[in-house]
Design an enzyme around this catalytic site. Structure first.
Site, PDB file in Angstrom:
ATOM      1  N   SER A  38     -25.317  12.348  21.349  1.00 48.97           N
ATOM      2  CA  SER A  38     -24.675  11.158  21.916  1.00 48.97           C
ATOM      3  C   SER A  38     -25.546   9.935  21.662  1.00 48.97           C
ATOM      4  O   SER A  38     -26.731   9.929  21.994  1.00 48.97           O
ATOM      5  CB  SER A  38     -24.471  11.321  23.422  1.00 48.97           C
ATOM      6  N   HIS A  90     -22.323   6.374  26.453  1.00 51.03           N
ATOM      7  CA  HIS A  90     -21.668   6.734  27.722  1.00 51.03           C
ATOM      8  C   HIS A  90     -22.736   6.738  28.802  1.00 51.03           C
ATOM      9  O   HIS A  90     -23.935   6.747  28.515  1.00 51.03           O
ATOM     10  CB  HIS A  90     -20.970   8.098  27.639  1.00 51.03           C
ATOM     11  N   ASP A  92     -19.914  16.717   6.560  1.00 52.67           N
ATOM     12  CA  ASP A  92     -21.145  16.979   5.821  1.00 52.67           C
ATOM     13  C   ASP A  92     -21.525  18.455   5.903  1.00 52.67           C
ATOM     14  O   ASP A  92     -21.764  18.973   7.005  1.00 52.67           O
ATOM     15  CB  ASP A  92     -22.276  16.124   6.397  1.00 52.67           C
TER      16      ASP A  92
END
Length: 335
Positions: free
Chosen positions: A296, A156, A281
Protein backbone atom coordinates in the site's frame (compact mmCIF):
# COMPACT_ATOMS: atom_id res chain seq x y z
CA UNK A 1 -24.33 39.73 13.39
CA UNK A 2 -24.50 40.05 9.59
CA UNK A 3 -21.07 41.68 9.51
CA UNK A 4 -19.67 38.81 11.60
CA UNK A 5 -21.17 36.28 9.20
CA UNK A 6 -19.69 38.12 6.22
CA UNK A 7 -16.25 38.08 7.86
CA UNK A 8 -16.55 34.37 8.67
CA UNK A 9 -17.66 33.51 5.13
CA UNK A 10 -14.86 35.64 3.71
CA UNK A 11 -12.34 33.83 5.91
CA UNK A 12 -13.61 30.42 4.80
CA UNK A 13 -13.42 31.43 1.15
CA UNK A 14 -9.90 32.80 1.63
CA UNK A 15 -8.73 29.58 3.29
CA UNK A 16 -10.35 27.45 0.59
CA UNK A 17 -8.63 29.47 -2.10
CA UNK A 18 -5.33 29.21 -0.23
CA UNK A 19 -5.56 25.41 0.08
CA UNK A 20 -6.54 25.09 -3.59
CA UNK A 21 -3.59 27.26 -4.54
CA UNK A 22 -1.24 25.12 -2.44
CA UNK A 23 -2.46 21.96 -4.16
CA UNK A 24 -2.23 23.61 -7.58
CA UNK A 25 1.38 24.64 -6.89
CA UNK A 26 2.48 21.01 -6.59
CA UNK A 27 3.14 20.03 -10.18
CA UNK A 28 5.94 17.52 -9.61
CA UNK A 29 6.97 15.09 -6.87
CA UNK A 30 9.57 12.40 -6.32
CA UNK A 31 7.98 8.91 -6.41
CA UNK A 32 9.71 6.65 -3.88
CA UNK A 33 8.26 3.13 -3.57
CA UNK A 34 10.44 2.05 -0.63
CA UNK A 35 8.93 0.36 2.41
CA UNK A 36 9.14 2.07 5.79
CA UNK A 37 8.35 1.05 9.32
CA UNK A 38 5.45 3.01 10.76
CA UNK A 39 4.97 3.57 14.47
CA UNK A 40 1.97 5.48 15.80
CA UNK A 41 0.46 6.16 19.19
CA UNK A 42 -3.21 7.04 19.61
CA UNK A 43 -4.55 10.26 21.09
CA UNK A 44 -6.32 8.33 23.85
CA UNK A 45 -7.23 4.65 24.22
CA UNK A 46 -9.39 3.01 21.56
CA UNK A 47 -11.94 0.42 22.67
CA UNK A 48 -11.42 -2.62 20.44
CA UNK A 49 -13.79 -5.13 22.00
CA UNK A 50 -15.33 -6.24 25.27
CA UNK A 51 -13.88 -8.93 27.55
CA UNK A 52 -16.10 -10.20 30.33
CA UNK A 53 -14.69 -9.89 33.84
CA UNK A 54 -14.63 -13.28 35.53
CA UNK A 55 -15.91 -12.54 39.06
CA UNK A 56 -16.66 -15.00 41.89
CA UNK A 57 -20.34 -14.41 41.09
CA UNK A 58 -19.98 -15.06 37.37
CA UNK A 59 -18.93 -13.13 34.24
CA UNK A 60 -19.93 -9.46 33.89
CA UNK A 61 -19.00 -6.61 31.56
CA UNK A 62 -19.32 -3.23 33.32
CA UNK A 63 -18.17 -1.24 30.27
CA UNK A 64 -20.80 -2.69 27.95
CA UNK A 65 -23.49 -2.44 30.62
CA UNK A 66 -22.64 1.25 31.12
CA UNK A 67 -23.09 2.02 27.40
CA UNK A 68 -19.51 2.06 26.15
CA UNK A 69 -19.18 1.03 22.48
CA UNK A 70 -16.47 -0.56 20.38
CA UNK A 71 -14.67 2.24 18.57
CA UNK A 72 -15.04 4.71 21.43
CA UNK A 73 -11.90 6.65 22.31
CA UNK A 74 -11.38 6.95 26.08
CA UNK A 75 -9.57 10.22 26.80
CA UNK A 76 -9.92 10.53 30.59
CA UNK A 77 -10.97 8.64 33.71
CA UNK A 78 -12.24 10.65 36.69
CA UNK A 79 -10.60 13.75 35.23
CA UNK A 80 -7.20 12.12 34.65
CA UNK A 81 -6.06 12.20 31.02
CA UNK A 82 -5.49 8.74 29.53
CA UNK A 83 -2.79 8.28 26.89
CA UNK A 84 -2.04 4.55 27.19
CA UNK A 85 -3.66 1.24 27.98
CA UNK A 86 -1.51 0.97 31.12
CA UNK A 87 -2.79 4.36 32.33
CA UNK A 88 -6.39 3.20 31.78
CA UNK A 89 -5.90 -0.04 33.69
CA UNK A 90 -4.15 1.82 36.53
CA UNK A 91 -7.05 4.24 37.01
CA UNK A 92 -9.58 1.40 36.95
CA UNK A 93 -7.55 -0.67 39.41
CA UNK A 94 -7.31 2.30 41.80
CA UNK A 95 -11.08 2.82 41.79
CA UNK A 96 -11.67 0.38 44.63
CA UNK A 97 -14.87 -0.66 42.91
CA UNK A 98 -16.36 2.85 43.02
CA UNK A 99 -18.02 4.22 39.84
CA UNK A 100 -15.64 5.90 37.40
CA UNK A 101 -16.45 8.68 34.94
CA UNK A 102 -15.10 7.88 31.48
CA UNK A 103 -14.93 10.76 29.00
CA UNK A 104 -15.05 9.29 25.50
CA UNK A 105 -14.99 10.64 21.97
CA UNK A 106 -17.70 9.19 19.73
CA UNK A 107 -18.90 10.37 16.32
CA UNK A 108 -16.94 13.60 16.60
CA UNK A 109 -18.30 14.57 20.02
CA UNK A 110 -17.51 13.94 23.68
CA UNK A 111 -19.69 12.29 26.28
CA UNK A 112 -19.28 11.00 29.81
CA UNK A 113 -20.11 7.39 30.65
CA UNK A 114 -20.14 6.10 34.21
CA UNK A 115 -19.07 2.50 34.77
CA UNK A 116 -18.63 0.53 37.97
CA UNK A 117 -15.52 -1.70 37.94
CA UNK A 118 -15.80 -5.25 39.24
CA UNK A 119 -13.09 -7.31 40.91
CA UNK A 120 -11.98 -10.38 39.00
CA UNK A 121 -11.05 -13.70 40.60
CA UNK A 122 -7.64 -12.25 41.51
CA UNK A 123 -9.14 -9.18 43.17
CA UNK A 124 -8.15 -6.77 40.37
CA UNK A 125 -10.81 -4.23 39.42
CA UNK A 126 -11.70 -4.18 35.70
CA UNK A 127 -14.40 -2.84 33.40
CA UNK A 128 -14.06 -5.51 30.71
CA UNK A 129 -12.51 -3.82 27.67
CA UNK A 130 -9.68 -4.67 25.33
CA UNK A 131 -8.17 -1.36 24.25
CA UNK A 132 -5.39 -0.22 21.91
CA UNK A 133 -3.09 2.76 22.27
CA UNK A 134 -0.52 2.22 19.49
CA UNK A 135 0.40 0.28 16.36
CA UNK A 136 3.46 -0.68 14.35
CA UNK A 137 3.77 -2.09 10.85
CA UNK A 138 5.17 -1.45 7.40
CA UNK A 139 3.88 0.40 4.39
CA UNK A 140 5.28 2.03 1.29
CA UNK A 141 6.27 5.67 0.81
CA UNK A 142 4.47 7.10 -2.19
CA UNK A 143 6.13 10.45 -2.79
CA UNK A 144 8.03 13.34 -1.29
CA UNK A 145 8.07 17.02 -2.16
CA UNK A 146 11.82 17.75 -2.36
CA UNK A 147 11.21 21.44 -1.65
CA UNK A 148 9.65 20.83 1.75
CA UNK A 149 10.25 17.19 2.70
CA UNK A 150 6.48 16.68 2.92
CA UNK A 151 5.50 13.11 2.04
CA UNK A 152 2.44 10.96 1.43
CA UNK A 153 2.20 7.24 2.09
CA UNK A 154 -0.22 4.27 2.03
CA UNK A 155 -3.07 5.95 0.13
CA UNK A 156 -5.46 4.90 2.92
CA UNK A 157 -5.70 5.50 6.63
CA UNK A 158 -4.40 3.27 9.42
CA UNK A 159 -7.41 1.71 11.09
CA UNK A 160 -7.81 -0.54 14.09
CA UNK A 161 -8.10 -4.00 12.58
CA UNK A 162 -11.08 -5.24 14.59
CA UNK A 163 -13.28 -2.13 14.63
CA UNK A 164 -12.20 -0.49 11.37
CA UNK A 165 -11.97 2.84 13.20
CA UNK A 166 -9.30 5.28 12.01
CA UNK A 167 -6.60 5.35 14.70
CA UNK A 168 -6.68 8.84 16.27
CA UNK A 169 -3.10 10.06 15.98
CA UNK A 170 -1.18 11.50 18.90
CA UNK A 171 2.28 11.13 17.40
CA UNK A 172 4.12 8.89 15.00
CA UNK A 173 7.38 8.25 13.23
CA UNK A 174 8.84 6.46 10.22
CA UNK A 175 11.73 4.01 10.52
CA UNK A 176 13.98 2.52 7.88
CA UNK A 177 12.95 -1.00 6.91
CA UNK A 178 13.82 -3.75 4.47
CA UNK A 179 11.76 -6.67 3.17
CA UNK A 180 12.97 -9.92 4.71
CA UNK A 181 10.43 -12.29 3.16
CA UNK A 182 7.16 -12.39 1.20
CA UNK A 183 4.03 -14.34 1.96
CA UNK A 184 2.74 -14.90 -1.56
CA UNK A 185 -0.87 -13.97 -2.27
CA UNK A 186 -3.41 -16.62 -3.24
CA UNK A 187 -7.10 -16.55 -4.09
CA UNK A 188 -8.90 -15.99 -0.79
CA UNK A 189 -5.62 -15.44 1.09
CA UNK A 190 -4.02 -12.00 0.67
CA UNK A 191 -0.24 -12.13 0.89
CA UNK A 192 2.04 -9.83 2.86
CA UNK A 193 5.53 -8.37 2.93
CA UNK A 194 7.50 -9.35 6.01
CA UNK A 195 9.28 -6.15 6.96
CA UNK A 196 12.24 -5.76 9.24
CA UNK A 197 12.92 -2.47 11.03
CA UNK A 198 16.53 -1.36 10.74
CA UNK A 199 17.62 0.59 13.81
CA UNK A 200 15.64 3.09 15.86
CA UNK A 201 16.63 6.35 14.14
CA UNK A 202 13.64 8.18 12.69
CA UNK A 203 13.30 8.97 8.99
CA UNK A 204 10.58 11.49 9.72
CA UNK A 205 7.33 12.24 11.47
CA UNK A 206 3.76 11.08 10.99
CA UNK A 207 1.60 14.17 11.41
CA UNK A 208 -1.74 13.08 9.95
CA UNK A 209 -3.65 9.82 9.65
CA UNK A 210 -6.48 10.30 7.15
CA UNK A 211 -8.75 8.28 4.89
CA UNK A 212 -6.44 9.15 1.98
CA UNK A 213 -3.15 8.17 3.60
CA UNK A 214 -0.66 9.19 6.23
CA UNK A 215 1.29 12.41 5.86
CA UNK A 216 4.23 14.09 7.53
CA UNK A 217 7.76 15.32 6.94
CA UNK A 218 10.87 13.35 6.05
CA UNK A 219 13.89 14.60 8.00
CA UNK A 220 16.25 12.01 6.48
CA UNK A 221 16.78 12.45 2.74
CA UNK A 222 18.58 9.14 2.17
CA UNK A 223 15.55 7.49 0.51
CA UNK A 224 15.24 10.14 -2.18
CA UNK A 225 18.35 12.30 -2.50
CA UNK A 226 19.44 10.42 -5.63
CA UNK A 227 15.96 10.32 -7.21
CA UNK A 228 14.34 12.74 -9.65
CA UNK A 229 10.95 14.43 -9.64
CA UNK A 230 8.28 13.54 -12.18
CA UNK A 231 5.20 15.52 -13.23
CA UNK A 232 1.95 14.98 -11.34
CA UNK A 233 -0.91 13.88 -13.60
CA UNK A 234 -4.30 15.55 -13.65
CA UNK A 235 -7.28 13.20 -13.24
CA UNK A 236 -8.21 13.75 -16.90
CA UNK A 237 -4.81 12.44 -18.00
CA UNK A 238 -5.24 9.00 -16.39
CA UNK A 239 -6.23 6.45 -19.00
CA UNK A 240 -7.09 2.76 -19.19
CA UNK A 241 -3.97 0.98 -20.40
CA UNK A 242 -0.32 0.34 -19.61
CA UNK A 243 1.22 1.72 -16.42
CA UNK A 244 3.82 0.72 -13.86
CA UNK A 245 4.30 0.67 -10.12
CA UNK A 246 7.38 1.22 -8.00
CA UNK A 247 7.61 -1.45 -5.33
CA UNK A 248 10.06 -2.77 -2.75
CA UNK A 249 9.35 -6.51 -2.41
CA UNK A 250 12.85 -7.80 -1.75
CA UNK A 251 15.56 -6.42 0.57
CA UNK A 252 15.83 -2.67 0.08
CA UNK A 253 15.61 -2.69 -3.73
CA UNK A 254 12.89 -0.65 -5.45
CA UNK A 255 11.94 -1.83 -8.95
CA UNK A 256 9.54 -0.85 -11.72
CA UNK A 257 6.84 -3.45 -12.43
CA UNK A 258 4.31 -3.48 -15.27
CA UNK A 259 0.59 -3.16 -14.48
CA UNK A 260 -2.56 -2.31 -16.38
CA UNK A 261 -5.12 0.34 -15.44
CA UNK A 262 -8.28 -1.64 -16.19
CA UNK A 263 -10.93 0.71 -14.79
CA UNK A 264 -11.19 4.35 -13.76
CA UNK A 265 -13.72 5.37 -11.09
CA UNK A 266 -15.54 8.70 -10.75
CA UNK A 267 -13.75 11.34 -8.67
CA UNK A 268 -16.53 11.18 -6.06
CA UNK A 269 -16.38 7.38 -5.67
CA UNK A 270 -17.83 6.61 -2.22
CA UNK A 271 -15.06 4.11 -1.44
CA UNK A 272 -12.24 6.44 -2.41
CA UNK A 273 -11.16 4.31 -5.37
CA UNK A 274 -9.40 6.06 -8.19
CA UNK A 275 -8.65 3.12 -10.45
CA UNK A 276 -8.42 -0.64 -10.63
CA UNK A 277 -5.06 -2.19 -11.47
CA UNK A 278 -4.02 -5.59 -12.77
CA UNK A 279 -0.44 -6.77 -12.27
CA UNK A 280 0.98 -8.08 -15.54
CA UNK A 281 4.67 -8.20 -14.71
CA UNK A 282 5.85 -11.86 -14.68
CA UNK A 283 8.61 -11.14 -12.16
CA UNK A 284 6.28 -9.50 -9.63
CA UNK A 285 3.68 -12.25 -10.10
CA UNK A 286 6.36 -14.83 -9.39
CA UNK A 287 7.60 -13.04 -6.29
CA UNK A 288 4.32 -11.97 -4.68
CA UNK A 289 1.39 -13.36 -6.65
CA UNK A 290 0.32 -9.80 -7.35
CA UNK A 291 -0.53 -7.09 -4.81
CA UNK A 292 0.16 -7.95 -1.16
CA UNK A 293 -0.16 -6.19 2.19
CA UNK A 294 2.72 -3.81 2.73
CA UNK A 295 2.62 -2.61 -0.88
CA UNK A 296 0.00 0.00 0.00
CA UNK A 297 1.42 3.33 -1.08
CA UNK A 298 3.43 1.97 -4.01
CA UNK A 299 3.41 4.82 -6.55
CA UNK A 300 1.64 4.27 -9.87
CA UNK A 301 3.11 5.94 -12.97
CA UNK A 302 1.76 6.29 -16.49
CA UNK A 303 3.41 8.02 -19.44
CA UNK A 304 6.14 9.36 -17.16
CA UNK A 305 3.70 10.98 -14.72
CA UNK A 306 2.70 10.10 -11.14
CA UNK A 307 -0.99 9.13 -11.25
CA UNK A 308 -1.71 7.41 -7.92
CA UNK A 309 -0.82 4.91 -5.23
CA UNK A 310 -1.73 1.26 -4.65
CA UNK A 311 -4.20 0.89 -1.75
CA UNK A 312 -5.93 -2.51 -1.65
CA UNK A 313 -5.80 -6.01 -3.11
CA UNK A 314 -8.84 -7.98 -4.27
CA UNK A 315 -9.16 -11.01 -1.98
CA UNK A 316 -10.61 -13.19 -4.73
CA UNK A 317 -7.91 -12.16 -7.24
CA UNK A 318 -4.54 -11.03 -5.83
CA UNK A 319 -3.37 -9.97 -9.30
CA UNK A 320 -5.82 -7.06 -9.06
CA UNK A 321 -6.29 -4.20 -6.66
CA UNK A 322 -7.28 -0.58 -6.24
CA UNK A 323 -5.31 2.65 -6.32
CA UNK A 324 -6.11 6.18 -5.20
CA UNK A 325 -5.68 9.14 -7.54
CA UNK A 326 -2.60 11.18 -6.69
CA UNK A 327 -4.65 14.37 -6.72
CA UNK A 328 -6.73 13.12 -3.82
CA UNK A 329 -3.63 12.48 -1.74
CA UNK A 330 -2.18 15.90 -2.55
CA UNK A 331 -5.46 17.60 -1.65
CA UNK A 332 -5.49 15.81 1.72
CA UNK A 333 -1.85 16.71 2.39
CA UNK A 334 -2.25 20.39 1.56
CA UNK A 335 -5.51 20.72 3.49
Amino acid sequence: MRATKRIAISLILTLTMLFSAQAAEITSLIPIGHTVGIKMSADGVLVVRFNEVQTPDGPVCPARDAGLSEGDLIISVNGTAIDSNDALQKQIALSGGQPVALVVERDGGEQTITATPKADENGVYRIGVLARDSMAGIGTLTYVDPETGAYGSLGHGICESETGVLLPLKEGSLLYSVVGAVQKGKIGEPGALQGEFQGESSLGSVNENTESGIFGTLTDTSLYDSLESVPVAQASEIKVGDAEILANVEGDTVQHYAVQVVKIYPENDEYGRGMMLRVTDPELLEKTGGIVQGMSGSPVLQNGKLIGAVTHVLVNDPTCGYAINIGRMIDEMTN
